[in-house]
Design an enzyme around this catalytic site. Sequence first.
Site, PDB file in Angstrom:
ATOM      1  N   ASN A  86      11.484   8.217   5.325  1.00  0.00           N
ATOM      2  CA  ASN A  86      11.722   6.781   5.353  1.00  0.00           C
ATOM      3  C   ASN A  86      10.658   6.059   4.542  1.00  0.00           C
ATOM      4  OD1 ASN A  86      13.286   4.496   6.653  1.00  0.00           O
ATOM      5  ND2 ASN A  86      11.182   3.917   7.127  1.00  0.00           N
ATOM      6  N   GLU A  87      11.101   5.296   3.566  1.00  0.00           N
ATOM      7  CA  GLU A  87      10.199   4.463   2.766  1.00  0.00           C
ATOM      8  C   GLU A  87       8.866   5.149   2.529  1.00  0.00           C
ATOM      9  OE1 GLU A  87      10.129   0.551   4.562  1.00  0.00           O
ATOM     10  OE2 GLU A  87      11.960   0.003   3.509  1.00  0.00           O
ATOM     11  N   CYS A 115      -8.066  12.896   3.653  1.00  0.00           N
ATOM     12  CA  CYS A 115      -8.635  13.988   4.452  1.00  0.00           C
ATOM     13  C   CYS A 115      -9.201  15.081   3.540  1.00  0.00           C
ATOM     14  CB  CYS A 115      -7.557  14.549   5.376  1.00  0.00           C
ATOM     15  SG  CYS A 115      -6.421  15.662   4.560  1.00  0.00           S
ATOM     16  N   CYS A 172      -6.656  16.690   1.323  1.00  0.00           N
ATOM     17  CA  CYS A 172      -6.233  15.837   0.203  1.00  0.00           C
ATOM     18  C   CYS A 172      -7.322  15.778  -0.873  1.00  0.00           C
ATOM     19  CB  CYS A 172      -5.864  14.441   0.696  1.00  0.00           C
ATOM     20  SG  CYS A 172      -4.293  14.453   1.613  1.00  0.00           S
ATOM     21  N   GLU A 224      19.171  -0.464   2.903  1.00  0.00           N
ATOM     22  CA  GLU A 224      18.820  -1.347   4.027  1.00  0.00           C
ATOM     23  C   GLU A 224      18.781  -2.779   3.543  1.00  0.00           C
ATOM     24  OE1 GLU A 224      15.124  -0.717   6.045  1.00  0.00           O
ATOM     25  OE2 GLU A 224      15.385   1.441   6.127  1.00  0.00           O
ATOM     26  N   TRP A 267       9.812  -9.614  10.748  1.00  0.00           N
ATOM     27  CA  TRP A 267       8.436  -9.527  10.249  1.00  0.00           C
ATOM     28  C   TRP A 267       8.136 -10.576   9.184  1.00  0.00           C
ATOM     29  CZ3 TRP A 267       9.213  -8.869   5.160  1.00  0.00           C
ATOM     30  CH2 TRP A 267      10.383  -8.179   4.754  1.00  0.00           C
TER      31      TRP A 267
HETATM   32  C1  GLA Z   1      11.980  -0.989   6.647  1.00  0.00           C
HETATM   33  C2  GLA Z   1      12.193   0.309   7.397  1.00  0.00           C
HETATM   34  C3  GLA Z   1      13.094   0.170   8.584  1.00  0.00           C
HETATM   35  C4  GLA Z   1      12.806  -1.110   9.323  1.00  0.00           C
HETATM   36  C5  GLA Z   1      12.957  -2.264   8.387  1.00  0.00           C
HETATM   37  C6  GLA Z   1      12.765  -3.606   9.051  1.00  0.00           C
HETATM   38  O1  GLA Z   1      12.850  -1.184   5.626  1.00  0.00           O
HETATM   39  O2  GLA Z   1      12.668   1.332   6.570  1.00  0.00           O
HETATM   40  O3  GLA Z   1      12.894   1.281   9.415  1.00  0.00           O
HETATM   41  O4  GLA Z   1      11.513  -1.070   9.836  1.00  0.00           O
HETATM   42  O5  GLA Z   1      11.990  -2.156   7.392  1.00  0.00           O
HETATM   43  O6  GLA Z   1      12.987  -4.655   8.148  1.00  0.00           O
HETATM   44 ZN    ZN Z   2      -4.551  14.471   3.882  1.00  0.00          ZN
END
Ligand code: GLA
Ligand code: ZN
Length: 694
Positions: free
Chosen positions: A158-159, A166, A169, A318, A326
């Site tokens: 994810n993202e 460390c 690294c 997304e 946020w």
């Molecule tokens: C990111 C993440 C999601 C969620 C959204 C909220 O894009 O990938 O898991 O946290 O932000 O906007």
């Molecule tokens: Zn590391």
Amino acid sequence: MKPLPHPTIHPSVQHFLHGGDYNPDQWLEMPEIIDQDMRLMPLANVNVVSLGIFSWAMLEPAEGVYTLDWLAQIMDRLHQTGVQVVLATPSGSKPAWLAQKYPETLRVSNQRVRLRYGARHNHCFTSPIYRAKVQAINHQLAERFKNHPALVLWHISNEMDGDCHCPLCQEAFRAWLKQRYGTLAELNRKWYTTFWGHCFNDWEQVESPHPFPSGLCSIIAHQVDWKRFVSDQTVSFLKDEIKPLREITPHVPISTNLHPGGMNNLDGWKMAAELDVVGWDSYPYWHHATSDVAEAQQAAFYFDLNRGLKRQPFLLMESAPGTAQWQPPNVYKFPGVNKLTSLQAVAHGSDSVMYFQWRKGRGSYEQFHGAVVDHCGHEHTLVFRDVADTGKALQDLLPVLGAHTAAKVAIYWDWNNLWTEETAAGPIQGGQQARQTAINHYRAFWNLGIPVDLVGPHTPLDGYTLLLAPMLYMTTPEVAERFHRFVEAGGSLVTTYWSGIVDDNSLCHLGGFPGPLRATLGLWVEMTDAPIHVANTLVPAKDNALGLNATRAAHTICDLLHVEGAQVLASYGQNWYAGWPCLTCHDVGQGQAYYLGTRTDGDFLADFYGALSRKLGLRRDLDGQWPEGVSVRKRSAEGRDFVFLMNFNNAPAVVTWQEPALQVNLLAAAGGPLKGRIELPAYGMAVLATAAKG
Ligand code: GLA
Ligand code: ZN
């Protein structure tokens, strides 16, 4: 003959994907909620979900104990409901047991502090044990679901973003440096370590940049190399994640969800090379301090970048239905904007509209983030109706699936240049904003309705008429040579101040700026001044070749340059350097190389690119008229054109056009043929099309 549309991502995806992140693992103790989801998804016209992104703790509750049955049941139910699955690998958030047993998998900050368990995206991307654990769970998922009829795409992690300092690294960083420089002597030379006497004579002395109390790490190339290493190491992590999936499920394509913040830190060209399809998360700030039009332009730029990464349609993975939680503050979108922002992605080449998230969670950090289904649990909400309506629109737009965009204008985008430029100390403390400058140049084409591609170090340039490379601070001889050949062959190049300054080790080009671009541009830049509090003007030369005639503001960065064969198109109007050239054009072979030596506002960029577009015969996506704030984008497939008209104004807008064949609005339920005119409501849109063949 128009080209055929791109193939869809998977044979079973013959439609726009419409859906989003689905977290049934949060509701396993309330099966009636899952029942509701299965009832509501078809009502929302949702046909896909991203599943399991943060499910590792539920999939492997103890080391080597895999509990995938719940996920299988959900996938079966989704399949029965007619919903396809983008299945995630769960590496974005690890289970607590893993952090406890293998603390070396937790990240170490740049201050050399081991982070504690408690947030996602907190893993060391080098750690062999973490990579092995990720491969093991990925292997389990692939084996279990390889023949599942709902599975259409892998969603890696994810993202992906962030770094780790460390010891593992540090070791990997040194190995990366050895690969790049061979010897320490060469590293010292390329890093220019004689400055402040920071020469290294033992590899062990070399470590990742540390945030010193004074905020200064003296070696610029060191900082840039760390950014490169972090990007390469992330790609290496990605490749390890993908390995078991390619082996076990070669028929399932692979994607991930990139996003602007993370995209700043990763070389998107290298990431995209590992993926089958690019996925992108888009969260514009609608109705905030910047105008909606400016937000739309910025979103459009990133959409075009994502399409450019593989030169094929991408996926909007997304976006926020309603609001995020946020943003400061979270403003609900005006009527029409949910659909407009979704279909804007489609106009720029997305073959999906996906959301974060399907259902609002009950607790924790994102419980108030927008979702298709709110805490009320039913379909009678503004957001739900908007989503269902967008899903319906995607069905109406089916002929657009996989369609091409055809741009003759390219913007050169190289993360190495951006990192190098951002790290430089001067001429403005705090940076010169290369990223924003590229977007500002892009805005001019958005306003004109002329499509733009984003191109990178390996994108072929033939086929483009105009190439923009604003603020190409880092210019290697190879890039300069490519650009020179492009111009010689008849292309037009535009670059600006603060280009051709350093090589790929942040070492200044000697012998006069813009270094290897000097011969192409036919000029020498003596000085780059930053008179941020002193206004100046750009005054077009009498009878200049572009027909420019308006005096415009010149500010912030002002080059003092000498022409060496280039023609002067405009000069400064004020202060002690009045009369010095600030816009030039140099004939090279069959083409022209333009240089803009100062920062200007949008009005000048509109004059300049308007004139250049006319001179070069660049076609707009629609031969027509529309007011400011309306965006026009075309996609084409199988001889049919689809022209998206998008009104980002909070007021109606009239669009007129001269192409009689564009008679249909694919988004209108009924109505006779259009006759070259349409009124779009505030934040409204239409998709004009030529009639279907046969
Ligand atoms: C990111 C993440 C999601 C969620 C959204 C909220 O894009 O990938 O898991 O946290 O932000 O906007
Ligand atoms: Zn590391």
